[in-house]
Design a protein around this motif. Sequence first.
Motif, PDB file in Angstrom:
ATOM      1  N   ARG A   4      47.025  38.672  43.472  1.00 51.39           N
ATOM      2  CA  ARG A   4      45.743  38.035  43.196  1.00 51.39           C
ATOM      3  C   ARG A   4      45.059  38.705  42.014  1.00 51.39           C
ATOM      4  O   ARG A   4      44.415  38.056  41.196  1.00 51.39           O
ATOM      5  CB  ARG A   4      44.867  38.139  44.453  1.00 51.39           C
ATOM      6  CG  ARG A   4      43.541  37.428  44.357  1.00 51.39           C
ATOM      7  CD  ARG A   4      43.713  35.937  44.304  1.00 51.39           C
ATOM      8  NE  ARG A   4      44.441  35.438  45.443  1.00 51.39           N
ATOM      9  CZ  ARG A   4      44.716  34.154  45.633  1.00 51.39           C
ATOM     10  NH1 ARG A   4      44.337  33.263  44.759  1.00 51.39           N
ATOM     11  NH2 ARG A   4      45.391  33.766  46.685  1.00 51.39           N
ATOM     12  N   LEU A   7      46.556  37.343  38.855  1.00 55.12           N
ATOM     13  CA  LEU A   7      46.050  35.996  38.602  1.00 55.12           C
ATOM     14  C   LEU A   7      44.650  36.030  38.021  1.00 55.12           C
ATOM     15  O   LEU A   7      44.328  35.310  37.074  1.00 55.12           O
ATOM     16  CB  LEU A   7      46.054  35.179  39.898  1.00 55.12           C
ATOM     17  CG  LEU A   7      47.417  34.723  40.420  1.00 55.12           C
ATOM     18  CD1 LEU A   7      47.250  34.066  41.777  1.00 55.12           C
ATOM     19  CD2 LEU A   7      48.071  33.772  39.444  1.00 55.12           C
ATOM     20  N   LEU A   8      43.803  36.893  38.575  1.00 57.08           N
ATOM     21  CA  LEU A   8      42.434  37.002  38.093  1.00 57.08           C
ATOM     22  C   LEU A   8      42.425  37.490  36.652  1.00 57.08           C
ATOM     23  O   LEU A   8      41.679  36.997  35.805  1.00 57.08           O
ATOM     24  CB  LEU A   8      41.634  37.957  38.986  1.00 57.08           C
ATOM     25  CG  LEU A   8      40.170  38.193  38.584  1.00 57.08           C
ATOM     26  CD1 LEU A   8      39.408  36.875  38.590  1.00 57.08           C
ATOM     27  CD2 LEU A   8      39.510  39.186  39.536  1.00 57.08           C
ATOM     28  N   ALA A  11      43.474  34.715  34.381  1.00 60.99           N
ATOM     29  CA  ALA A  11      42.409  33.703  34.303  1.00 60.99           C
ATOM     30  C   ALA A  11      41.292  34.170  33.380  1.00 60.99           C
ATOM     31  O   ALA A  11      40.753  33.403  32.588  1.00 60.99           O
ATOM     32  CB  ALA A  11      41.852  33.416  35.690  1.00 60.99           C
ATOM     33  N   GLN A 121      51.897  28.320  33.581  1.00 65.94           N
ATOM     34  CA  GLN A 121      51.498  27.823  34.910  1.00 65.94           C
ATOM     35  C   GLN A 121      50.025  27.467  34.875  1.00 65.94           C
ATOM     36  O   GLN A 121      49.225  28.132  34.208  1.00 65.94           O
ATOM     37  CB  GLN A 121      51.732  28.893  35.975  1.00 65.94           C
ATOM     38  CG  GLN A 121      51.261  28.452  37.371  1.00 65.94           C
ATOM     39  CD  GLN A 121      51.487  29.507  38.423  1.00 65.94           C
ATOM     40  OE1 GLN A 121      52.615  29.897  38.671  1.00 65.94           O
ATOM     41  NE2 GLN A 121      50.410  29.964  39.039  1.00 65.94           N
ATOM     42  N   TYR A 123      48.303  25.656  38.035  1.00 59.60           N
ATOM     43  CA  TYR A 123      47.655  25.690  39.343  1.00 59.60           C
ATOM     44  C   TYR A 123      48.679  25.951  40.435  1.00 59.60           C
ATOM     45  O   TYR A 123      49.890  25.839  40.220  1.00 59.60           O
ATOM     46  CB  TYR A 123      46.880  24.398  39.626  1.00 59.60           C
ATOM     47  CG  TYR A 123      47.726  23.190  39.967  1.00 59.60           C
ATOM     48  CD1 TYR A 123      48.154  22.945  41.273  1.00 59.60           C
ATOM     49  CD2 TYR A 123      48.078  22.261  38.992  1.00 59.60           C
ATOM     50  CE1 TYR A 123      48.905  21.825  41.603  1.00 59.60           C
ATOM     51  CE2 TYR A 123      48.834  21.133  39.305  1.00 59.60           C
ATOM     52  CZ  TYR A 123      49.245  20.930  40.613  1.00 59.60           C
ATOM     53  OH  TYR A 123      49.997  19.825  40.938  1.00 59.60           O
ATOM     54  N   GLU A 124      48.187  26.297  41.620  1.00 61.20           N
ATOM     55  CA  GLU A 124      49.042  26.432  42.790  1.00 61.20           C
ATOM     56  C   GLU A 124      48.336  25.808  43.985  1.00 61.20           C
ATOM     57  O   GLU A 124      47.107  25.651  43.983  1.00 61.20           O
ATOM     58  CB  GLU A 124      49.393  27.888  43.054  1.00 61.20           C
ATOM     59  CG  GLU A 124      48.213  28.810  43.249  1.00 61.20           C
ATOM     60  CD  GLU A 124      48.667  30.266  43.383  1.00 61.20           C
ATOM     61  OE1 GLU A 124      47.891  31.047  43.960  1.00 61.20           O
ATOM     62  OE2 GLU A 124      49.766  30.602  42.911  1.00 61.20           O
ATOM     63  N   PHE A 247      53.550  25.468  43.009  1.00 60.94           N
ATOM     64  CA  PHE A 247      52.763  25.719  41.792  1.00 60.94           C
ATOM     65  C   PHE A 247      53.265  24.769  40.714  1.00 60.94           C
ATOM     66  O   PHE A 247      54.352  24.191  40.824  1.00 60.94           O
ATOM     67  CB  PHE A 247      52.887  27.174  41.346  1.00 60.94           C
ATOM     68  CG  PHE A 247      54.300  27.686  41.237  1.00 60.94           C
ATOM     69  CD1 PHE A 247      54.995  27.637  40.035  1.00 60.94           C
ATOM     70  CD2 PHE A 247      54.946  28.220  42.343  1.00 60.94           C
ATOM     71  CE1 PHE A 247      56.288  28.099  39.935  1.00 60.94           C
ATOM     72  CE2 PHE A 247      56.261  28.700  42.255  1.00 60.94           C
ATOM     73  CZ  PHE A 247      56.934  28.639  41.045  1.00 60.94           C
ATOM     74  N   ARG A 278      38.804  22.988  35.958  1.00 63.63           N
ATOM     75  CA  ARG A 278      38.474  23.718  37.185  1.00 63.63           C
ATOM     76  C   ARG A 278      37.737  22.826  38.184  1.00 63.63           C
ATOM     77  O   ARG A 278      37.922  22.949  39.396  1.00 63.63           O
ATOM     78  CB  ARG A 278      37.686  24.986  36.862  1.00 63.63           C
ATOM     79  CG  ARG A 278      38.562  25.992  36.141  1.00 63.63           C
ATOM     80  CD  ARG A 278      37.893  27.351  35.945  1.00 63.63           C
ATOM     81  NE  ARG A 278      38.900  28.284  35.464  1.00 63.63           N
ATOM     82  CZ  ARG A 278      39.680  29.031  36.218  1.00 63.63           C
ATOM     83  NH1 ARG A 278      39.573  28.952  37.535  1.00 63.63           N
ATOM     84  NH2 ARG A 278      40.578  29.842  35.702  1.00 63.63           N
ATOM     85  N   GLU A 287      44.165  25.409  43.529  1.00 57.61           N
ATOM     86  CA  GLU A 287      43.592  26.588  42.887  1.00 57.61           C
ATOM     87  C   GLU A 287      44.077  26.685  41.442  1.00 57.61           C
ATOM     88  O   GLU A 287      45.283  26.761  41.179  1.00 57.61           O
ATOM     89  CB  GLU A 287      44.006  27.852  43.640  1.00 57.61           C
ATOM     90  CG  GLU A 287      43.419  29.122  43.032  1.00 57.61           C
ATOM     91  CD  GLU A 287      43.814  30.368  43.797  1.00 57.61           C
ATOM     92  OE1 GLU A 287      43.457  31.465  43.349  1.00 57.61           O
ATOM     93  OE2 GLU A 287      44.489  30.242  44.845  1.00 57.61           O
ATOM     94  N   ALA A 289      45.260  28.454  38.580  1.00 56.59           N
ATOM     95  CA  ALA A 289      45.917  29.767  38.581  1.00 56.59           C
ATOM     96  C   ALA A 289      46.784  29.898  37.338  1.00 56.59           C
ATOM     97  O   ALA A 289      48.008  29.824  37.399  1.00 56.59           O
ATOM     98  CB  ALA A 289      46.762  29.936  39.843  1.00 56.59           C
ATOM     99  N   LEU A 291      49.015  31.194  34.356  1.00 51.80           N
ATOM    100  CA  LEU A 291      49.934  32.287  34.060  1.00 51.80           C
ATOM    101  C   LEU A 291      50.565  32.040  32.700  1.00 51.80           C
ATOM    102  O   LEU A 291      50.965  30.919  32.401  1.00 51.80           O
ATOM    103  CB  LEU A 291      51.050  32.375  35.102  1.00 51.80           C
ATOM    104  CG  LEU A 291      50.725  32.797  36.536  1.00 51.80           C
ATOM    105  CD1 LEU A 291      52.008  32.800  37.357  1.00 51.80           C
ATOM    106  CD2 LEU A 291      50.078  34.159  36.562  1.00 51.80           C
TER     107      LEU A 291
END
Length: 319
Positions: A4, A7-8, A11, A121, A123-124, A247, A278, A287, A289, A291
């Motif tokens: 997580r 991911l943050l 983002a 990537q 979203y998931e 994803f 978003r 979500e 997400a 990448l």
Amino acid sequence: MVSRRQLLGWAMMAAGLGGPASAQTGALPQRPVRIIVPFSAGTTLDVMARALSAALEPVIGQRPLVVNRDGAAGFIALSEMAQAEADGTTWLFSGPGQFTIQPHIRRRVAFTLDDFAPVCQLYETPFAVVASRRSPATTFAAFLDRARSEPGRIRFGHYGPGSATHLLMVIFARQHGLTFLDIPYRSQGQLVQDLLTGELEAAVLAPGSYEPDIVRHLVILGTSRYPDQPDVPTIVEMGQPPPLASFAGIYVVKGVPEAARAAIEAACLAAAADPVFRGAALRARVEAAPLPAGPFTDRILAQSREVQALVAEIGLRID
């Protein structure tokens, strides 16, 4: 597994890419961009592809055309992608199933990840097991009892042999010692319609591509409950590990120049931070997400190894 915190971090990086992304888009040919989606209109992928297209407009100076090419577990879309010019103007917006599932359950596949390049990537999402509101099973426990008492009789739908929803159904049935009457669909619209009428009793569905109150949610195939379905348990709460993660992101054909791929990556990361994208993710119950290409590729390869081991264990083949 991507953390997580990672991911943050990505983002936050994406949120700061507006300027650089705009600058890098010079590497893209000044021709219309198409985004090919391997599922029909109204599905989660389609909804998010259209949100991405809108979010990309201020970044790359145009709104890409979203083209739906559903059928054959995604291979119709891959076939069209493979014939596209390697100039960076044709993108595939897809989950990883064509690259992580199909090669392990089919004797031959026309295309593999070696033919394409993961770019970003976006979203998931966890899938859910849902039941028709006409089903006599009103809870997850009641559904399990019904399936055990009537093995092979409950009509269980998915998006076709070898799709992610098909494999999730197999994993779910195996985890709980169940057998179902396997009903494949090409169109999610028809699957949902059959749930409404009771022709189909249960299915694996992705959130966001149907109205949640038209079906009965039984269990979330992930680690977190849906915000708008707070009373529906997760599979983890039921004492089972979560099945394959779901994803989605952008791919291009392998021959696209590195500069163009980098420009697409930067543009997509910037678009993923846009309020338009978003907001759509929130409404679709997925979500956002983002990448970059490297971690996205690593995640695809890791899932491919996971599926390969699973398929070898359960002996799943579709041809």
